[in-house]
Motif scaffolding. Structure first.
Motif, PDB file in Angstrom:
ATOM      1  N   PHE A   1       0.840  -1.192   0.000  1.00 52.45           N
ATOM      2  CA  PHE A   1       0.000   0.000   0.000  1.00 52.45           C
ATOM      3  C   PHE A   1       0.874   1.239   0.000  1.00 52.45           C
ATOM      4  CE2 PHE A   1       0.703  -0.129   4.612  1.00 52.45           C
ATOM      5  CZ  PHE A   1       0.844   1.215   4.932  1.00 52.45           C
ATOM      6  N   LYS A   2       0.273   2.332  -0.465  1.00 52.69           N
ATOM      7  CA  LYS A   2       0.915   3.641  -0.400  1.00 52.69           C
ATOM      8  C   LYS A   2      -0.001   4.607   0.325  1.00 52.69           C
ATOM      9  CE  LYS A   2       1.249   6.492  -3.988  1.00 52.69           C
ATOM     10  NZ  LYS A   2       1.719   7.062  -5.259  1.00 52.69           N
ATOM     11  N   TYR A   3       0.583   5.404   1.200  1.00 52.65           N
ATOM     12  CA  TYR A   3      -0.066   6.578   1.771  1.00 52.65           C
ATOM     13  C   TYR A   3       0.423   7.764   0.958  1.00 52.65           C
ATOM     14  CZ  TYR A   3      -0.471  10.628   4.937  1.00 52.65           C
ATOM     15  OH  TYR A   3      -0.731  11.861   5.474  1.00 52.65           O
ATOM     16  N   VAL A   4      -0.508   8.585   0.449  1.00 49.25           N
ATOM     17  CA  VAL A   4      -0.101   9.738  -0.360  1.00 49.25           C
ATOM     18  C   VAL A   4      -1.079  10.882  -0.152  1.00 49.25           C
ATOM     19  CG1 VAL A   4      -1.393   8.985  -2.414  1.00 49.25           C
ATOM     20  CG2 VAL A   4       0.617  10.462  -2.698  1.00 49.25           C
ATOM     21  N   ASN A   5      -0.562  12.084  -0.205  1.00 51.34           N
ATOM     22  CA  ASN A   5      -1.435  13.257  -0.122  1.00 51.34           C
ATOM     23  C   ASN A   5      -1.340  14.060  -1.417  1.00 51.34           C
ATOM     24  OD1 ASN A   5       1.247  14.470   0.495  1.00 51.34           O
ATOM     25  ND2 ASN A   5       0.010  16.321   0.731  1.00 51.34           N
ATOM     26  N   GLY A   6      -2.294  14.942  -1.617  1.00 51.52           N
ATOM     27  CA  GLY A   6      -2.243  15.921  -2.692  1.00 51.52           C
ATOM     28  C   GLY A   6      -2.803  17.236  -2.181  1.00 51.52           C
ATOM     29  N   HIS A   7      -1.936  18.202  -1.929  1.00 54.49           N
ATOM     30  CA  HIS A   7      -2.337  19.497  -1.379  1.00 54.49           C
ATOM     31  C   HIS A   7      -1.700  20.607  -2.224  1.00 54.49           C
ATOM     32  CE1 HIS A   7      -3.575  17.005   1.981  1.00 54.49           C
ATOM     33  NE2 HIS A   7      -4.151  18.060   2.545  1.00 54.49           N
ATOM     34  N   PRO A   8      -2.388  21.045  -3.275  1.00 50.70           N
ATOM     35  CA  PRO A   8      -1.800  22.015  -4.214  1.00 50.70           C
ATOM     36  C   PRO A   8      -1.322  23.310  -3.575  1.00 50.70           C
ATOM     37  CG  PRO A   8      -3.784  21.051  -5.138  1.00 50.70           C
ATOM     38  CD  PRO A   8      -3.700  20.584  -3.716  1.00 50.70           C
ATOM     39  N   GLU A   9      -2.003  23.762  -2.530  1.00 56.94           N
ATOM     40  CA  GLU A   9      -1.644  25.042  -1.923  1.00 56.94           C
ATOM     41  C   GLU A   9      -0.401  24.949  -1.045  1.00 56.94           C
ATOM     42  OE1 GLU A   9      -3.152  27.804  -2.865  1.00 56.94           O
ATOM     43  OE2 GLU A   9      -4.402  26.552  -4.164  1.00 56.94           O
ATOM     44  N   ASN A  10       0.084  23.741  -0.781  1.00 56.88           N
ATOM     45  CA  ASN A  10       1.279  23.592   0.058  1.00 56.88           C
ATOM     46  C   ASN A  10       2.465  24.385  -0.480  1.00 56.88           C
ATOM     47  OD1 ASN A  10       0.063  21.967   1.914  1.00 56.88           O
ATOM     48  ND2 ASN A  10       1.248  20.125   1.469  1.00 56.88           N
ATOM     49  N   ILE A  11       2.520  24.512  -1.795  1.00 57.63           N
ATOM     50  CA  ILE A  11       3.671  25.172  -2.422  1.00 57.63           C
ATOM     51  C   ILE A  11       3.828  26.599  -1.917  1.00 57.63           C
ATOM     52  CG2 ILE A  11       2.414  26.038  -4.444  1.00 57.63           C
ATOM     53  CD1 ILE A  11       5.910  24.433  -4.495  1.00 57.63           C
ATOM     54  N   ARG A  12       2.710  27.234  -1.544  1.00 59.30           N
ATOM     55  CA  ARG A  12       2.779  28.617  -1.052  1.00 59.30           C
ATOM     56  C   ARG A  12       3.473  28.718   0.292  1.00 59.30           C
ATOM     57  NH1 ARG A  12      -3.363  30.834  -2.536  1.00 59.30           N
ATOM     58  NH2 ARG A  12      -3.241  30.377  -4.782  1.00 59.30           N
ATOM     59  N   ASP A  13       3.491  27.613   1.024  1.00 56.31           N
ATOM     60  CA  ASP A  13       4.154  27.573   2.329  1.00 56.31           C
ATOM     61  C   ASP A  13       5.502  26.881   2.265  1.00 56.31           C
ATOM     62  OD1 ASP A  13       1.931  28.822   3.583  1.00 56.31           O
ATOM     63  OD2 ASP A  13       0.893  26.893   3.671  1.00 56.31           O
ATOM     64  N   GLY A  14       5.993  26.652   1.062  1.00 51.40           N
ATOM     65  CA  GLY A  14       7.274  25.988   0.910  1.00 51.40           C
ATOM     66  C   GLY A  14       7.226  24.503   1.170  1.00 51.40           C
ATOM     67  N   LEU A  15       6.036  23.898   1.077  1.00 51.12           N
ATOM     68  CA  LEU A  15       5.867  22.463   1.314  1.00 51.12           C
ATOM     69  C   LEU A  15       5.607  21.733   0.006  1.00 51.12           C
ATOM     70  CD1 LEU A  15       3.473  22.657   4.406  1.00 51.12           C
ATOM     71  CD2 LEU A  15       5.961  22.378   4.427  1.00 51.12           C
ATOM     72  N   GLN A  16       5.901  20.434  -0.021  1.00 51.75           N
ATOM     73  CA  GLN A  16       5.597  19.611  -1.174  1.00 51.75           C
ATOM     74  C   GLN A  16       4.085  19.483  -1.368  1.00 51.75           C
ATOM     75  OE1 GLN A  16       7.740  17.705  -3.472  1.00 51.75           O
ATOM     76  NE2 GLN A  16       9.087  19.293  -2.712  1.00 51.75           N
ATOM     77  N   THR A  17       3.633  19.482  -2.610  1.00 50.83           N
ATOM     78  CA  THR A  17       2.205  19.266  -2.864  1.00 50.83           C
ATOM     79  C   THR A  17       1.843  17.791  -2.753  1.00 50.83           C
ATOM     80  OG1 THR A  17       2.558  19.084  -5.254  1.00 50.83           O
ATOM     81  CG2 THR A  17       2.101  21.271  -4.374  1.00 50.83           C
ATOM     82  N   VAL A  18       2.820  16.920  -2.992  1.00 49.27           N
ATOM     83  CA  VAL A  18       2.604  15.468  -2.896  1.00 49.27           C
ATOM     84  C   VAL A  18       3.717  14.854  -2.059  1.00 49.27           C
ATOM     85  CG1 VAL A  18       2.458  13.287  -4.164  1.00 49.27           C
ATOM     86  CG2 VAL A  18       1.449  15.356  -5.143  1.00 49.27           C
ATOM     87  N   THR A  19       3.339  14.089  -1.033  1.00 42.55           N
ATOM     88  CA  THR A  19       4.301  13.309  -0.267  1.00 42.55           C
ATOM     89  C   THR A  19       3.729  11.904  -0.081  1.00 42.55           C
ATOM     90  OG1 THR A  19       3.374  13.893   1.892  1.00 42.55           O
ATOM     91  CG2 THR A  19       5.074  15.351   1.001  1.00 42.55           C
ATOM     92  N   GLY A  20       4.578  10.972   0.258  1.00 35.77           N
ATOM     93  CA  GLY A  20       4.052   9.621   0.440  1.00 35.77           C
ATOM     94  C   GLY A  20       5.062   8.679   1.056  1.00 35.77           C
ATOM     95  N   PHE A  21       4.552   7.557   1.537  1.00 34.66           N
ATOM     96  CA  PHE A  21       5.396   6.445   1.955  1.00 34.66           C
ATOM     97  C   PHE A  21       4.646   5.153   1.633  1.00 34.66           C
ATOM     98  CE2 PHE A  21       2.848   7.291   5.748  1.00 34.66           C
ATOM     99  CZ  PHE A  21       2.462   6.021   6.153  1.00 34.66           C
TER     100      PHE A  21
END
Length: 361
Positions: free
Chosen positions: A82-102
């Motif tokens: 399995f994969k845990y993954v997010n998608g948060h397009p606005e993260n880029i405005r805070d210097g964060l990745q829009t997609v992360t996962g493990f």
């Protein structure tokens, strides 16, 4: 096939191979990005060719106004992943990745995990590998030019995958953020690709046989309008990958032969959101298996409505699992309880710990 050991010694099960972000970078550099892309593509094709062996279900989402967190599980009857993954397009405005996962790969025979790995970098690799693999069957033969609209974190990998697997030499890049295009051109300066930065999407698709759309905004967008798309091209639509998020005008879909990973998921999350439930599509695994033709004419518009599917992540996890004995870039993670007597977990909690000198009460 993955070299999961189904009869391990108990001592082997006490620790789980863990691939951190740092070690994933070491693994990729050890073999080269292009070789990693090719290897993952081979594993994806292998697993798609045994499609019927897998448990399949749409991914399990938790939606918020800012984005989505998803679990993507599957099993082939011997191994579970399995994969845990997010998608948060606005993260880029805070210097964060829009997609992360493990991700996790486990042995069904014991229930024990055999791999825990970061999947932010790995997802970028597998998405690009899958795009190029699909295009190998769907794009016009002899394609040399690809337009890429959306020049974020995924774009570099896409360009390299298409160079390695299809022989693309020309990249026409566009992004609403000009600095993103400059970054892409800079990163690919020594790759053998010629990158032209374009001022508009219309300029970008001029002369391109393949168009890749990989934008991030979570909204119904029209990155390509119907009048921009001529006959004979292949569209690799990646950005529309969750409910309420699309990139293509509906009329483009009506003119295209649409290929998907898993219809039950793509109709919820992909460009297919715009069409009736009974609109015909072709499953990609059938094309790989030779059951259905991919590209059949020079004027055909082929559309890969790509949303990502758990079997692709399963294949990527298998690839990393098999790679680690060759590279050695991983850690042994003390994740699993290992009592002397499997029935005496409480006794393990109480026993003395040589590491910290604590004594049982």
């Amino acid at each position: 096939m993955s070299a999961v050991n189904h009869n391990p010694e108990p001592s082997e099960l006490a620790y789980v191979p863990f691939v951190s972000v740092d070690n994933m970078m070491r693994n990729v550099r050890a073999i080269g990005v292009e070789k990693a892309l090719m290897g993952i593509a081979e594993y994806i094709e292998e697993d798609f060719l045994r499609w019927e062996s897998f448990d399949k279900k749409p991914r399990i989402p938790a939606h918020a106004p800012q984005g989505v967190i998803e679990l993507m599980p599957t099993s082939d009857g011997k191994t579970f992943g399995f994969k845990y993954v997010n998608g948060h397009p606005e993260n880029i405005r805070d210097g964060l990745q829009t997609v992360t996962g493990f991700g996790v790969l486990s042995d069904l025979a014991t229930g024990y995990p055999v791999l825990l790995t970061e999947m932010t970098i790995l997802t970028a690799l597998r998405t690009a590998a899958n795009s190029a693999l699909a295009a190998k069957y769907l794009a016009p033969k002899g394609s040399t030019t690809m337009a890429i609209i959306g020049n974020g974190a995924q774009s570099d990998f896409q360009c390299l995958a298409f160079k390695e697997m299809l022989g693309i030499t020309e990249i026409r890049a566009y992004d609403i953020d000009h600095s993103a295009s400059l970054r892409l051109a800079r990163n690919l300066a020594d790759s053998g690709l010629n990158v032209t930065i374009c001022k508009t999407p219309e300029d970008a698709i001029e002369g391109a046989q393949i168009v890749t759309t990989v934008t991030a905004d979570k909204k119904y967008a029209t990155i390509l309008t119907d009048n921009m798309v001529g006959s004979g091209i292949h569209i690799n639509a990646i950005g529309g990958d969750c409910p309420g998020k699309t990139e293509l005008h509906k009329d483009i879909l009506l003119r295209s032969d649409i290929f998907v990973e898993y219809p039950e998921q793509t109709r919820i999350e992909g460009e297919l959101q715009q069409l009736p439930e009974d609109h015909p599509v072709t499953e990609l695994w059938q094309v790989f298996a030779g059951q259905v033709a991919g590209r059949t004419s020079d004027d055909q518009i082929t559309l890969f409505d790509s949303v990502g599917f758990a079997i692709e992540d399963f294949a990527a996890l298998r690839y990393v699992h098999d790679l680690l004995p060759k590279t050695g870039h991983f850690e042994k993670l003390d994740l699993l309880a290992d009592p002397d007597d499997p029935r005496d977990l409480y006794g393990m909690v109480l026993r003395s710990s040589p590491e910290n000198g604590n004594q049982a009460a």
